[in-house]
Design a protein around this motif. Sequence first.
Motif, short mmCIF file in Angstrom:
data_model
loop_
_atom_site.label_atom_id
_atom_site.label_comp_id
_atom_site.label_asym_id
_atom_site.label_seq_id
_atom_site.Cartn_x
_atom_site.Cartn_y
_atom_site.Cartn_z
N THR A 1 0.83 -1.20 0.00
CA THR A 1 0.00 0.00 0.00
C THR A 1 0.87 1.25 0.00
O THR A 1 2.03 1.23 0.45
CB THR A 1 -0.93 0.03 1.23
OG1 THR A 1 -1.78 1.17 1.13
CG2 THR A 1 -0.16 0.08 2.52
N ASP A 2 0.28 2.32 -0.48
CA ASP A 2 0.93 3.63 -0.43
C ASP A 2 0.23 4.54 0.57
O ASP A 2 0.61 5.70 0.73
CB ASP A 2 0.91 4.29 -1.82
CG ASP A 2 1.81 3.56 -2.80
OD1 ASP A 2 2.82 2.99 -2.36
OD2 ASP A 2 1.48 3.56 -4.00
N ASN A 3 -0.79 4.01 1.24
CA ASN A 3 -1.56 4.79 2.20
C ASN A 3 -0.69 5.08 3.43
O ASN A 3 -0.28 4.16 4.15
CB ASN A 3 -2.82 4.01 2.59
CG ASN A 3 -3.76 4.80 3.45
OD1 ASN A 3 -3.36 5.74 4.15
ND2 ASN A 3 -5.03 4.43 3.39
N SER A 4 -0.42 6.33 3.68
CA SER A 4 0.47 6.70 4.78
C SER A 4 -0.13 6.36 6.15
O SER A 4 0.61 6.06 7.09
CB SER A 4 0.83 8.18 4.71
OG SER A 4 -0.33 8.97 4.86
N ASN A 5 -1.45 6.39 6.27
CA ASN A 5 -2.10 6.03 7.54
C ASN A 5 -1.89 4.56 7.87
O ASN A 5 -1.59 4.20 9.01
CB ASN A 5 -3.60 6.37 7.49
CG ASN A 5 -4.25 6.25 8.85
OD1 ASN A 5 -3.61 6.45 9.87
ND2 ASN A 5 -5.54 5.92 8.84
N VAL A 6 -2.02 3.70 6.88
CA VAL A 6 -1.81 2.26 7.07
C VAL A 6 -0.35 1.99 7.42
O VAL A 6 -0.04 1.20 8.31
CB VAL A 6 -2.24 1.48 5.82
CG1 VAL A 6 -1.84 0.02 5.91
CG2 VAL A 6 -3.73 1.61 5.59
N ILE A 7 0.56 2.65 6.75
CA ILE A 7 1.99 2.46 7.01
C ILE A 7 2.33 2.93 8.42
O ILE A 7 3.09 2.27 9.14
CB ILE A 7 2.83 3.19 5.95
CG1 ILE A 7 2.62 2.52 4.58
CG2 ILE A 7 4.31 3.20 6.33
CD1 ILE A 7 3.22 3.27 3.42
N HIS A 8 1.76 4.04 8.85
CA HIS A 8 1.99 4.54 10.20
C HIS A 8 1.46 3.56 11.25
O HIS A 8 2.15 3.27 12.24
CB HIS A 8 1.33 5.91 10.37
CG HIS A 8 1.48 6.50 11.73
ND1 HIS A 8 2.69 6.95 12.20
CD2 HIS A 8 0.59 6.69 12.72
CE1 HIS A 8 2.54 7.40 13.43
NE2 HIS A 8 1.26 7.26 13.78
N LEU A 9 0.24 3.03 11.05
CA LEU A 9 -0.31 2.05 11.98
C LEU A 9 0.54 0.78 12.02
O LEU A 9 0.76 0.20 13.08
CB LEU A 9 -1.75 1.70 11.61
CG LEU A 9 -2.81 2.72 11.96
CD1 LEU A 9 -4.16 2.29 11.40
CD2 LEU A 9 -2.91 2.90 13.47
N LEU A 10 1.01 0.36 10.87
CA LEU A 10 1.87 -0.82 10.80
C LEU A 10 3.16 -0.60 11.57
O LEU A 10 3.62 -1.50 12.28
CB LEU A 10 2.16 -1.18 9.35
CG LEU A 10 3.06 -2.39 9.11
CD1 LEU A 10 2.39 -3.64 9.66
CD2 LEU A 10 3.36 -2.55 7.65
N PHE A 11 3.74 0.57 11.45
CA PHE A 11 4.97 0.88 12.19
C PHE A 11 4.72 0.81 13.70
O PHE A 11 5.52 0.23 14.44
CB PHE A 11 5.48 2.27 11.80
CG PHE A 11 6.71 2.67 12.55
CD1 PHE A 11 7.95 2.15 12.23
CD2 PHE A 11 6.62 3.57 13.60
CE1 PHE A 11 9.08 2.51 12.92
CE2 PHE A 11 7.75 3.93 14.31
CZ PHE A 11 8.98 3.41 13.98
N ILE A 12 3.61 1.35 14.16
CA ILE A 12 3.27 1.32 15.59
C ILE A 12 3.07 -0.11 16.06
O ILE A 12 3.58 -0.52 17.10
CB ILE A 12 2.03 2.19 15.88
CG1 ILE A 12 2.36 3.66 15.65
CG2 ILE A 12 1.53 1.98 17.30
CD1 ILE A 12 1.15 4.57 15.69
N VAL A 13 2.30 -0.88 15.29
CA VAL A 13 2.02 -2.27 15.66
C VAL A 13 3.30 -3.09 15.70
O VAL A 13 3.52 -3.87 16.64
CB VAL A 13 0.99 -2.89 14.69
CG1 VAL A 13 0.93 -4.39 14.82
CG2 VAL A 13 -0.38 -2.27 14.91
N LEU A 14 4.17 -2.93 14.72
CA LEU A 14 5.43 -3.67 14.72
C LEU A 14 6.35 -3.26 15.86
O LEU A 14 7.06 -4.09 16.43
CB LEU A 14 6.14 -3.50 13.38
CG LEU A 14 5.52 -4.26 12.21
CD1 LEU A 14 6.24 -3.92 10.90
CD2 LEU A 14 5.53 -5.74 12.45
#
Length: 105
Positions: free
Chosen positions: A3-16
Amino acid sequence: MFTDNSNVIHLLFIVLAIDTLSQPFLASALVDTSAIQAGGNSKYPMIVTTIGIWGVRTLGVYLFAWHLGLGLPAVWASIAADNALRAFLFMRYRKKAKPTTFLVI
């Protein structure tokens, strides 16, 4: 990657990040659960796991993710809190338990 969605990438970073920090607690809980059960006490790990899953995970996800609307990071934080609580309780159990004497024939 997907994905290129910055919100999804941000959530993924937090979860990881949460998952990375909780890995030592997960490893400790898994090893201690097995060791205590192999030592003949299956009741204590069952009680601690039940409290962790129903008390910490389920109530934590409901309260923080659904009720307060904190979303996916709250779910993973609840899982991490459960693993940390179980690791702490098993560590306390190990410190209070008497060492077993093995007889070698």
